[in-house]
Enzyme design. Structure first.
Site, PDB file in Angstrom:
ATOM      1  N   SER A 145      78.472   3.848  75.633  1.00 27.71           N
ATOM      2  CA  SER A 145      77.272   3.326  74.967  1.00 27.71           C
ATOM      3  C   SER A 145      76.085   4.137  75.482  1.00 27.71           C
ATOM      4  CB  SER A 145      77.092   1.849  75.346  1.00 27.71           C
ATOM      5  OG  SER A 145      75.793   1.393  75.022  1.00 27.71           O
ATOM      6  N   TYR A 158      77.083  -5.334  80.816  1.00 29.62           N
ATOM      7  CA  TYR A 158      77.316  -4.274  79.825  1.00 29.62           C
ATOM      8  C   TYR A 158      76.903  -2.924  80.410  1.00 29.62           C
ATOM      9  CZ  TYR A 158      77.722  -2.333  75.100  1.00 29.62           C
ATOM     10  OH  TYR A 158      78.104  -1.611  73.989  1.00 29.62           O
TER      11      TYR A 158
HETATM   12  P1  NAD Z   1      83.359  -5.478  67.463  1.00 29.93           P
HETATM   13  O1  NAD Z   1      83.062  -6.824  68.008  1.00 29.93           O
HETATM   14  O2  NAD Z   1      83.414  -5.292  65.976  1.00 29.93           O
HETATM   15  O3  NAD Z   1      84.728  -4.925  68.055  1.00 29.93           O
HETATM   16  C1  NAD Z   1      85.238  -5.310  69.295  1.00 29.93           C
HETATM   17  C2  NAD Z   1      86.736  -5.230  69.245  1.00 29.93           C
HETATM   18  O4  NAD Z   1      87.265  -5.567  70.532  1.00 29.93           O
HETATM   19  C3  NAD Z   1      87.348  -6.221  68.256  1.00 29.93           C
HETATM   20  O5  NAD Z   1      88.485  -5.633  67.651  1.00 29.93           O
HETATM   21  C4  NAD Z   1      87.757  -7.386  69.151  1.00 29.93           C
HETATM   22  O6  NAD Z   1      88.796  -8.182  68.609  1.00 29.93           O
HETATM   23  C5  NAD Z   1      88.211  -6.618  70.371  1.00 29.93           C
HETATM   24  N1  NAD Z   1      88.293  -7.418  71.572  1.00 29.93           N
HETATM   25  C6  NAD Z   1      87.311  -8.171  72.147  1.00 29.93           C
HETATM   26  N2  NAD Z   1      87.787  -8.785  73.235  1.00 29.93           N
HETATM   27  C7  NAD Z   1      89.082  -8.407  73.360  1.00 29.93           C
HETATM   28  C8  NAD Z   1      90.107  -8.713  74.293  1.00 29.93           C
HETATM   29  N3  NAD Z   1      89.896  -9.525  75.336  1.00 29.93           N
HETATM   30  N4  NAD Z   1      91.320  -8.145  74.108  1.00 29.93           N
HETATM   31  C9  NAD Z   1      91.563  -7.337  73.045  1.00 29.93           C
HETATM   32  N5  NAD Z   1      90.630  -7.010  72.144  1.00 29.93           N
HETATM   33  C10 NAD Z   1      89.398  -7.551  72.307  1.00 29.93           C
HETATM   34  O7  NAD Z   1      82.252  -4.547  68.095  1.00 29.93           O
HETATM   35  P2  NAD Z   1      82.062  -2.946  68.136  1.00 29.93           P
HETATM   36  O8  NAD Z   1      80.613  -2.734  68.099  1.00 29.93           O
HETATM   37  O9  NAD Z   1      82.929  -2.257  67.164  1.00 29.93           O
HETATM   38  O10 NAD Z   1      82.544  -2.640  69.626  1.00 29.93           O
HETATM   39  C11 NAD Z   1      83.518  -1.667  69.934  1.00 29.93           C
HETATM   40  C12 NAD Z   1      83.074  -0.875  71.152  1.00 29.93           C
HETATM   41  O11 NAD Z   1      81.898  -0.141  70.820  1.00 29.93           O
HETATM   42  C13 NAD Z   1      82.718  -1.736  72.365  1.00 29.93           C
HETATM   43  O12 NAD Z   1      83.259  -1.140  73.546  1.00 29.93           O
HETATM   44  C14 NAD Z   1      81.198  -1.685  72.388  1.00 29.93           C
HETATM   45  O13 NAD Z   1      80.692  -1.869  73.680  1.00 29.93           O
HETATM   46  C15 NAD Z   1      80.965  -0.292  71.883  1.00 29.93           C
HETATM   47  N6  NAD Z   1      79.607  -0.029  71.388  1.00 29.93           N
HETATM   48  C16 NAD Z   1      79.130  -0.690  70.287  1.00 29.93           C
HETATM   49  C17 NAD Z   1      77.836  -0.421  69.856  1.00 29.93           C
HETATM   50  C18 NAD Z   1      77.241  -1.124  68.653  1.00 29.93           C
HETATM   51  O14 NAD Z   1      76.039  -1.014  68.449  1.00 29.93           O
HETATM   52  N7  NAD Z   1      78.023  -1.834  67.863  1.00 29.93           N
HETATM   53  C19 NAD Z   1      77.041   0.526  70.511  1.00 29.93           C
HETATM   54  C20 NAD Z   1      77.569   1.174  71.620  1.00 29.93           C
HETATM   55  C21 NAD Z   1      78.851   0.901  72.033  1.00 29.93           C
END
Ligand code: NAD
Length: 267
Positions: A145, A158
């Protein structure tokens, strides 16, 4: 469908929605077989799995391991290896977010975030490295991130876990430096997914505006979630970075923080 990843396999954690599903789609489009993971409604996950198979003509399997449980993480790697024959690409992507000031930050959320955002990638990486090294080819990609590089208030777990995973990325990259295995982190700015939607909801409540009206103000904030481009990053823009890292052209990217943040950290 023919692509440059024909014959390759990828295990992508947290791929039932958001960025993880975006990675799955982009790699499947290049012919890669996929092991999905993540939570969600069983029927919806099956629709996603079978939909990817028929859209891209690749094998797609699902393992529901909970990333908070180390034995399940290792079991998922074993299952992916058994069902797909091997794991060439590991994307440690599952993650969760929680916002609260440090003094009031719930201890159980801290523990969960350490487990999901940082320990699960360690256990999965540890489990796949021997087979990747034996074949002298592998790609490990950690979804970090902008909070791997800079801090924001109210996101202590985070920011700590994302800084941590960038450190782990560099160590693994150095330990594999003389092999065909690479390890890198992708550092996205804000992408509209389930995870960020919660943050936008909270912001709308704070400024007292309906959500869609609050979006322009959210994007224009100076702190802490400044998006200088004035728009969200798309899932596809992030997924394209993973495709590049999995290509031959990405072979010299080692221990990098691949930042795609619309200028957030450029200031
Ligand atoms: P999201 O909530 O759509 O996806 C998260 C995924 O992780 C889902 O498939 C969920 O089911 C899974 N998950 C959560 N807890 C879990 C567990 N205990 N065991 C197995 N699976 C689990 O959100 P996203 O934004 O797609 O997040 C994905 C990654 O991207 C994360 O690591 C997040 O920190 C990172 N990220 C997101 C953003 C953003 O703005 N969306 C920015 C930077 C980084």
């Amino acid at each position: 469908m023919a692509g440059f990843l024909d014959g390759r396999t990828a295990l992508i954690t947290g791929s039932t929605s958001g960025l993880g599903l975006g990675f799955a789609r982009a790699l499947a489009a290049e012919g890669c077989a996929i092991m999905l993971n993540g939570f969600g409604d069983t029927a919806e996950i099956e629709t996603t799995r079978s939909g990817l198979e028929s859209e891209f003509g690749v094998t797609v399997r699902y393992n529901g391991a909970d990333m908070r449980e180390p034995e399940q993480v290792v079991g998922m790697v074993e299952d992916a290896t058994a069902q797909l024959g091997k794991v060439d690409i590991l994307i440690n992507n599952a993650g969760m977010q929680h916002r609260d000031p440090t003094e009031g930050f719930p201890v159980d959320k801290w523990d969960d975030m350490l487990a999901i955002n940082l320990s699960a990638p360690f256990h999965a990486t540890r489990a796949v490295l021997p087979q990747m090294k034996a074949r002298d080819w592998g790609r490990i990609i950690n979804t970090a991130s902008t909070n791997a590089l800079v801090a924001s208030p109210n996101v202590v777990a985070y920011t700590a876990t994302k800084h941590g995973i960038l450190g782990m990325t560099k160590v693994v990259a150095l330990e594999t430096i003389e092999t065909g295995v690479t390890c890198n982190a992708i550092c996205p700015g804000t992408v509209r997914t389930n995870l960020s939607e919660h943050r936008i909801d909270t912001f709308a409540e704070e400024v007292g505006l309906p959500k869609e009206e609050a979006l322009a103000d959210y994007l224009a904030q100076k702190q802490p979630y400044h998006q200088p481009m004035g728009r969200f990053i798309t899932v596809e823009e992030i997924a394209a970075a993973a495709v590049y890292l999995c290509s031959d052209a990405g072979a010299a990217m080692r221990g990098a923080a691949f930042t795609i943040d619309g200028g957030w950290t450029a200031r």
